[in-house]
Every structure is written in structure tokens, then in C-alpha cells.
Design an enzyme around this catalytic site. Structure first.
Site, PDB file in Angstrom:
ATOM      1  N   CYS A  65       0.823  -1.211   0.000  1.00 11.56           N
ATOM      2  CA  CYS A  65       0.000   0.000   0.000  1.00 11.56           C
ATOM      3  C   CYS A  65       0.855   1.258   0.000  1.00 11.56           C
ATOM      4  O   CYS A  65       0.490   2.266  -0.618  1.00 11.56           O
ATOM      5  CB  CYS A  65      -0.949  -0.005   1.191  1.00 11.56           C
ATOM      6  SG  CYS A  65      -0.127  -0.082   2.806  1.00 11.56           S
ATOM      7  N   HIS A  88      -1.630   1.097   7.434  1.00 15.73           N
ATOM      8  CA  HIS A  88      -2.039   1.128   6.028  1.00 15.73           C
ATOM      9  C   HIS A  88      -1.887   2.543   5.486  1.00 15.73           C
ATOM     10  O   HIS A  88      -2.151   3.526   6.187  1.00 15.73           O
ATOM     11  CB  HIS A  88      -3.489   0.666   5.892  1.00 15.73           C
ATOM     12  CG  HIS A  88      -4.009   0.705   4.491  1.00 15.73           C
ATOM     13  ND1 HIS A  88      -3.584  -0.176   3.513  1.00 15.73           N
ATOM     14  CD2 HIS A  88      -4.912   1.533   3.889  1.00 15.73           C
ATOM     15  CE1 HIS A  88      -4.207   0.099   2.381  1.00 15.73           C
ATOM     16  NE2 HIS A  88      -5.009   1.132   2.585  1.00 15.73           N
TER      17      HIS A  88
END
Length: 355
Positions: free
Chosen positions: A66, A300
């Protein structure tokens, strides 16, 4: 959050294919691909993924990727970067092409432009980065990974003119100076930076309230005393330097940041020695926000990026890409009561009306 708001389903049209921008030798033995020079009018139309004419395309997560995906979208949405990327000299041999980060980024860019899917797999670029010790299934720090990517791109662009363009596009130039408090001897040194590591608290450990406050604090002269004193060439005196702690901790303090930034209002007259024309170039617009949710050791990343074509904000969350509002972006200001909340980590500002 903004990832679920207003997803667009724009129709996609075929863009300039990779074969159109490269040529092959007639003998068929060696497929030598070389970037084709284009005139200024053509270059202005090649805006990469930033024009969003084909609909925004995401990148599938291939294993804790990510952070990489977010940074790639920041690069690709910058049409000034994609113009440079499209003019690189393509490596001749197969092995060289596999190891070339700029070339693999160009292939991925073209794949994203031709894709009729909502997302593509960046596997070839990931394999290329692995050859340079940037592997999957590693929790990267976005600032460190950005520096690593940029250095790889810069070092592998063989055209010096393009490499200079890339440097001017991303480099922050500052002048550092020391003034000896004993003899007033001044030492000045020009330095270049790719990022400014801005503080969240001032020298008195008080929490800063805005990005402008943080910039003021960053450029504020610091009194170096005791063990933190520096060598004066004229006095010929030196002491040891202060060593920083290596402990990593996520700070989720709320810190608002503006859509427009004017360094003329931030730097003092003593800090800014410029003429009227240069002062006009010190105005910036927010282009991208790389946000992090989770803890420092695990979490994330996603990216909020403003299109340079339609001036709308989009959230790039791996394979999901949605149009969002400025209010959604402001949700990344931070929350002092939550370490898991989504917090802006990298802010990308772009000079207004860049040359």
C-alpha cells in the site's frame, strides 16, 4: 472516510500505446526500444494518468504494498513527472530493462492508461524493485521509500538533461548558516533536500497548531550551546554533536494544513533574500497527501491527490479510486485521541504556475 464517496465510472478511451512511443530495429534480432522526441504541443497532451480521461486506475496490493502504491500514484498523477518519464532512453538489453526502475514505471504507466479494468497489478515493477533490495511484505516508511524510489529513478535516467529536469522538479534548495556568538564569523552552505522533516512541537515541547507554525519552527534559528556547539573555523574551537534518539513513535496530533501556501508569509526578511520575481514563485498549492492509519510499526497507507486537469481530489486506496471532497482530505489532519486514525504523513506541495 473518503474512499467510499462518489466513485466515478468514467468511460475509458485508448491512449498512446507503448509501441507508438518506441521503435524496433528492422533486422528483428535485437528489439531496440527508444523514446521518441515529441514537440511541446504533444508533450502538453501527454498528462499520464493525471488527466483521468480514461477513468482513474488503481493498483492491486501485492503484499504490504500500500505504501508503494500510494507513492506511485503521487508520481503518476504529476504530469510534469510523466512528461520526463516518457522521454527516457529505454535500455537496450532485456536484463537492463528488467533492472531499470524508470523503464518499468513507464511500462506500468502505459498499462494503466490502456487498462479497461479498475486496477492493474504492478508485478514487473515490484520485481524490478526487488532487484534493488526493495522487497514485498515489508512495512515501509513512506518518507524513506519515497527517497529510495526517487534516488533509483534519478540514478538510472541516463539523459542528463532529463535528470536535471527531475532534480529541479522535486528538489528543495535551502541555505544553512552558522553565526559564531563569540566572533560573529558566518559560515554559509547551500544544501538540497527532497523532504522537509517538520516538527510537531516547538523547542519548549508545546504542540504546534498549524502547518505554518511548523514551518516557522523549522526555519527558526536555534541556539547551539553546551554539547551541541559547532566548530568555528575562525576561533578553531569544536565540541561533540548531539546524538538523536532512534526510537520511532507515531504522533497523531491534529495539525491543519492549507490548500495554498505562501512562503513569503512564513520566512522573515532576514531569511529571504529574493527579488520581486522570485517572491512570486514562492506560492504553492497542495497536490497530494499520503495518509497513514495504524501504528508506527504496522498500518495502512493511501493517497489523496488533486488532479492537475480537473482540480478535483481523488483517494487512491490500492485498487479502489474514488473522487472525494476537501472535507474528506481534512479528515487526515490527525486526532490526538487516536493512534489508529488516518493521519497525513507526507504533504506534497507544488509551485503555482511551474515553468
Amino acid at each position: 472516510m473518503g474512499q467510499t464517496i462518489g466513485c466515478q465510472q468514467n468511460s475509458r478511451k485508448s491512449e498512446l500505446s507503448l509501441n507508438q512511443s518506441m521503435r524496433k530495429e528492422e533486422d528483428g534480432e535485437v528489439h531496440r526500444e527508444e523514446g521518441v522526441e515529441r514537440n511541446d504541443q504533444q508533450l502538453r497532451t501527454l498528462r499520464g494518468v493525471a488527466d483521468l480521461n480514461n477513468g482513474a486506475v488503481g493498483l492491486y496490493n501485492m503484499g504490504l504494498s500500500c505504501c508503494l502504491n500510494s507513492l506511485l500514484q503521487v508520481f503518476f498523477m504529476n504530469m510534469y513527472f510523466t512528461v520526463i518519464l516518457r522521454r527516457i532512453r529505454v535500455p537496450v538489453g532485456h536484463a537492463e530493462r528488467r533492472k531499470s526502475v524508470p523503464y518499468q514505471m513507464l511500462l506500468l504507466l502505459e498499462q494503466m492508461q490502456r487498462s479497461k479494468q479498475r486496477a492493474v497489478y504492478p508485478q514487473e515493477l515490484v520485481r524490478c524493485l526487488a532487484l534493488h533490495n526493495l522487497k514485498l511484505f515489508v512495512q515501509y516508511d513512506a518518507a524513506q521509500l519515497f527517497l529510495s524510489l526517487w534516488n533509483l529513478i534519478k540514478s538510472q535516467i541516463t539523459d542528463r538533461v532529463l535528470a536535471d529536469h527531475l532534480t529541479r522538479l522535486y528538489t528543495i534548495r535551502v541555505q544553512e548558516y552558522l553565526v559564531c556568538q563569540k566572533c560573529s564569523f558566518e559560515t554559509r552552505r547551500d544544501s538540497s533536500m527532497l523532504t522537509l522533516p517538520l516538527p510537531m512541537v516547538n523547542s519548549s515541547s508545546q504542540r504546534l497548531k498549524t502547518l505554518e507554525d511548523s514551518l516557522h519552527c523549522f526555519f527558526q534559528p536555534e541556539q547551539l550551546t553546551d554539547t551541541n556547539m559547532c566548530l568555528c573555523e575562525q576561533c578553531e574551537q569544536k565540541t561533540s554533536c548531539l546524538q538523536n534518539s532512534t526510537r520511532t513513535q507515531k504522533i497523531s496530533y491534529a495539525l491543519p494544513f492549507p490548500q495554498s501556501l505562501d512562503f513569503n508569509q512564513i520566512l522573515t526578511q532576514e531569511q529571504c533574500h529574493t527579488n520581486a520575481k522570485e517572491k512570486a514563485d514562492w506560492q504553492y498549492d497542495l497536490f497530494g497527501v499520503v495518509a497513514h492509519s495504524g501504528l508506527a510499526s504496522f498500518g495502512h497507507y493511501c493517497a489523496y491527490i488533486r488532479s492537475l486537469t480537473d482540480c478535483k481530489w481523488y483517494c487512491f486506496n490500492d485498487s479502489s479510486v474514488c473522487q472525494v471532497s476537501w472535507d474528506d482530505v481534512k479528515c487526515t489532519y490527525g486526532n490526538s485521541h487516536s493512534h489508529w486514525g488516518e493521519t497525513a504523513y507526507l504533504l506534497v506541495y507544488m509551485r503555482k504556475n511551474p515553468q
